[in-house]
Design a protein around this motif. Sequence first.
Motif, mmCIF file in Angstrom:
data_model
loop_
_atom_site.group_PDB
_atom_site.id
_atom_site.type_symbol
_atom_site.label_atom_id
_atom_site.label_comp_id
_atom_site.label_asym_id
_atom_site.label_seq_id
_atom_site.Cartn_x
_atom_site.Cartn_y
_atom_site.Cartn_z
ATOM 1 N N GLU A 190 0.833 -1.208 0.000
ATOM 2 C CA GLU A 190 0.000 0.000 0.000
ATOM 3 C C GLU A 190 0.872 1.264 0.000
ATOM 4 O O GLU A 190 0.614 2.214 -0.730
ATOM 5 C CB GLU A 190 -0.933 -0.034 1.215
ATOM 6 C CG GLU A 190 -1.737 1.233 1.487
ATOM 7 C CD GLU A 190 -2.750 1.562 0.394
ATOM 8 O OE1 GLU A 190 -3.190 0.636 -0.292
ATOM 9 O OE2 GLU A 190 -3.061 2.764 0.225
ATOM 10 N N GLU A 193 2.678 1.747 -3.425
ATOM 11 C CA GLU A 193 1.717 2.193 -4.450
ATOM 12 C C GLU A 193 1.278 3.632 -4.227
ATOM 13 O O GLU A 193 1.131 4.400 -5.170
ATOM 14 C CB GLU A 193 0.503 1.250 -4.478
ATOM 15 C CG GLU A 193 0.824 -0.058 -5.195
ATOM 16 C CD GLU A 193 -0.365 -1.009 -5.240
ATOM 17 O OE1 GLU A 193 -1.361 -0.756 -4.534
ATOM 18 O OE2 GLU A 193 -0.280 -2.004 -5.983
ATOM 19 N N ALA A 194 1.090 4.004 -2.964
ATOM 20 C CA ALA A 194 0.682 5.382 -2.671
ATOM 21 C C ALA A 194 1.780 6.361 -3.074
ATOM 22 O O ALA A 194 1.514 7.414 -3.648
ATOM 23 C CB ALA A 194 0.362 5.535 -1.189
ATOM 24 N N ARG A 197 1.781 6.654 -6.795
ATOM 25 C CA ARG A 197 0.617 7.406 -7.243
ATOM 26 C C ARG A 197 0.823 8.903 -7.015
ATOM 27 O O ARG A 197 0.599 9.727 -7.895
ATOM 28 C CB ARG A 197 -0.596 6.918 -6.459
ATOM 29 C CG ARG A 197 -1.926 7.223 -7.079
ATOM 30 C CD ARG A 197 -3.001 6.327 -6.487
ATOM 31 N NE ARG A 197 -3.075 6.419 -5.048
ATOM 32 C CZ ARG A 197 -2.976 5.371 -4.234
ATOM 33 N NH1 ARG A 197 -2.792 4.170 -4.710
ATOM 34 N NH2 ARG A 197 -3.051 5.530 -2.925
ATOM 35 N N GLU A 198 1.270 9.247 -5.806
ATOM 36 C CA GLU A 198 1.480 10.667 -5.511
ATOM 37 C C GLU A 198 2.588 11.250 -6.363
ATOM 38 O O GLU A 198 2.517 12.395 -6.805
ATOM 39 C CB GLU A 198 1.781 10.865 -4.019
ATOM 40 C CG GLU A 198 0.531 10.779 -3.166
ATOM 41 C CD GLU A 198 0.797 11.071 -1.690
ATOM 42 O OE1 GLU A 198 1.597 11.991 -1.393
ATOM 43 O OE2 GLU A 198 0.221 10.385 -0.842
ATOM 44 N N ARG A 245 3.740 14.194 8.978
ATOM 45 C CA ARG A 245 3.649 13.580 7.655
ATOM 46 C C ARG A 245 4.727 14.173 6.750
ATOM 47 O O ARG A 245 4.480 14.528 5.613
ATOM 48 C CB ARG A 245 2.267 13.799 7.031
ATOM 49 C CG ARG A 245 1.169 13.016 7.742
ATOM 50 C CD ARG A 245 -0.177 13.220 7.051
ATOM 51 N NE ARG A 245 -1.217 13.587 7.985
ATOM 52 C CZ ARG A 245 -1.961 14.691 7.882
ATOM 53 N NH1 ARG A 245 -1.762 15.540 6.898
ATOM 54 N NH2 ARG A 245 -2.883 14.941 8.771
ATOM 55 N N GLN A 247 5.938 16.976 6.619
ATOM 56 C CA GLN A 247 5.779 18.372 6.244
ATOM 57 C C GLN A 247 6.187 19.208 7.453
ATOM 58 O O GLN A 247 5.759 18.962 8.574
ATOM 59 C CB GLN A 247 4.327 18.641 5.878
ATOM 60 C CG GLN A 247 4.134 20.000 5.247
ATOM 61 C CD GLN A 247 2.870 20.039 4.429
ATOM 62 O OE1 GLN A 247 1.847 19.496 4.836
ATOM 63 N NE2 GLN A 247 2.918 20.664 3.280
ATOM 64 N N GLY A 358 -5.946 17.460 12.094
ATOM 65 C CA GLY A 358 -5.374 18.247 11.004
ATOM 66 C C GLY A 358 -6.169 18.162 9.712
ATOM 67 O O GLY A 358 -5.640 18.386 8.627
ATOM 68 N N MET A 359 -7.437 17.825 9.814
ATOM 69 C CA MET A 359 -8.299 17.804 8.628
ATOM 70 C C MET A 359 -8.343 19.203 8.003
ATOM 71 O O MET A 359 -8.500 20.190 8.710
ATOM 72 C CB MET A 359 -9.704 17.392 9.086
ATOM 73 C CG MET A 359 -10.632 17.033 7.983
ATOM 74 S SD MET A 359 -10.062 15.598 7.079
ATOM 75 C CE MET A 359 -10.481 14.266 8.199
ATOM 76 N N PRO A 360 -8.173 19.274 6.659
ATOM 77 C CA PRO A 360 -8.165 20.591 6.027
ATOM 78 C C PRO A 360 -9.439 21.380 6.325
ATOM 79 O O PRO A 360 -10.527 20.818 6.413
ATOM 80 C CB PRO A 360 -8.107 20.279 4.535
ATOM 81 C CG PRO A 360 -7.517 18.932 4.456
ATOM 82 C CD PRO A 360 -7.939 18.208 5.696
ATOM 83 N N ASP A 393 -2.349 23.799 -1.326
ATOM 84 C CA ASP A 393 -1.992 23.346 0.007
ATOM 85 C C ASP A 393 -2.549 24.321 1.034
ATOM 86 O O ASP A 393 -3.021 25.397 0.713
ATOM 87 C CB ASP A 393 -0.481 23.119 0.151
ATOM 88 C CG ASP A 393 0.298 24.405 0.282
ATOM 89 O OD1 ASP A 393 -0.103 25.268 1.093
ATOM 90 O OD2 ASP A 393 1.300 24.559 -0.408
#
Lengths: 511, 131
Positions: A190, A193-194, A197-198, A245, A247, A358-360, A393
């Motif tokens: 996973e 693949e992530a 993909r990113e 994450r 950042q 930390g949800m946008p 962002d």
Amino acid sequence: MTKPKLSTPAPVIEKVAIANRGEVAVRIVRACQELGLTSLLLHSEADRSSLAYRLADETLCIGPAEVGASYLNIEATIQGALSGGADALHPGFGFLSENADFAEACAQAGLVFVGPSPESLRLFGDKISAKDLVEKAGGPVIPGYQGQDQSLRTLLEKVEEIGYPVMVKAAAGGGGRGLKVIHRMDQAVEAIEAAQREGLSAFGSAQVFLEKYLAEAKHIEVQIFADHLGRVQHLFERECSIQRRHQKIIEEALSPSLSPTLREEITQVAVKIAEQAGYRGAGTIEFLLAPDNQFYFLEMNTRLQVEHPVTEMVLGVDLVKAQLLTAMGRSLNWQEAFHPRGHSIECRIYAEDPYRGGMPSTGVLGFCHWPQGPGRRFEVGFEKGDEITSYYDSMLAKVIVWDENRPRAIEKMKATLRDCVIFGLRTNIPFLLAMMEHPEFLSGQMTTGFVDKYFSRPLKEPSLTRSDRQLAEAVVKTLNREGLGGPRPRGPDGEAGPVPSPWGHSWRSGL
Amino acid sequence: MSCWWEVEVEGQRHRLWAERMGDTLWIHHQGRSFTLELESSAGSRRGRSRGTPGSQGDLEGSGEIKAPMPGKIIKVLVELGQEVDVQQPLVVMEAMKMEYTLESAVKGKVKELYGELGQQVSLGQVLVVVG
């Protein structure tokens, strides 16, 4: 390949196109204006509602909100710069700033790219060839896999070989994008693949590489600058160990963790890497510092960094103007060696809900107040009425402080953040404040695992006190008394107040 | 325009910033911001008791997976009728350049599936129903 139209060593630059948005676009617009250059903001349809749009001398819309159609669209960006009559282009950070094809296309179009050469971008942009160069230059690198065989089977084998935890990164990535940590075998597929993909969606390349994940390391980065003659100078280091994450959230200059000897060593390695590459302009060489004081090359960022202000604060330089002057072939007149003064900290203000992990948080900005004062600097991209969308962002602004030493800078930052008012959106300010109370941060011993270790759960939202409700009721009551009508706050049990009169948009400011 | 206020509560003077946006009253007082949902003039009952606009308090234990933010669906990991477990990833969303994986809060079967690959979704939109 066609030759650049402007091939003289000192190109004449009068108008600079800015291929970016938000606070960094504002930063560049102002640097241009202070140097007597005309700024031309190349913006998306969505960014008419931004401060950079209001401040730039000239503006030109290059496409719709989606980044692929605007800020990542090489053709539209170059067409915009040319039709707007620009001689040069500043890419800011993120987006096309580290894209070698873009820098090349600029040169072919006769635009001076404010940044290093396409060759340097290509060399460091591919994290694999960057590691090769560092190894050749005798710099220390982290054990990992950077091979061309990108089959899932090989990658999984290599993950096992390196040993957990392993980090998988998009080879073309940066800024924490396309980067995952694998702790156990069942997470590997996973995560790989992530990252692919990113990498593909953000940078157009699915190539990844693997690296031993150093959990207890510090993030130390050295700012270097090579002037128009290619002379490389270091501007000391920053520490950016507070990340989530991958950042960065809090950055400071200088690092509280380097002894003078280690500082000398790491800055010299950085200078050597830049010299080896024949670098030009501003660049940052990132290292991980392990608990045994061994440091490893992480990556080189071939552009201005988000956190460049902390270096500016302790050294008294202007890196954006230095970039522009270097692009013009002008001398910087910097001193031979810099002498850092005091301590500087930057906090990134993200539009996110600290009580929900930390949800946008998106929406229209309401009233904002940035509490000015000595040693406080605000890099802001948006104002009241501007819409913060999910297309870009979530960084709203940066708060930077300077003070005589680290403890005072921390106290100043806390006081400043407490007085920042941002209505309409949730921000990470409560989270920043909580982190700055933590003993590990106060002692300067934090590592990149800090957030995961101490703040992996969302902050607990303080419930409204009786006094909070009374304050709100008093505000509403005043509105009603002033004949402005207005709604009533719900009572603690959720019962509605009397139906209020229709409410206008006028305000009574103060009493 | 300033949003600076002085109000008196029980004989005590308080100074604060306040602004009404829609049905939400935003207040900044003594270094802390909070919100309060107001009764709109239409008498709408929308709003959060705890004062967090857009909170998904009903997420816990519910088989309804709603978009917790506006954004784009970049991966649908389940099919209609599929058996899923608690914490099983269902949909991956992207917003503000970051990926977020939405997991099932309950064990059950995927009964409804609304999210499509590449689709732009709004806050609160139901994407999956597990039951």
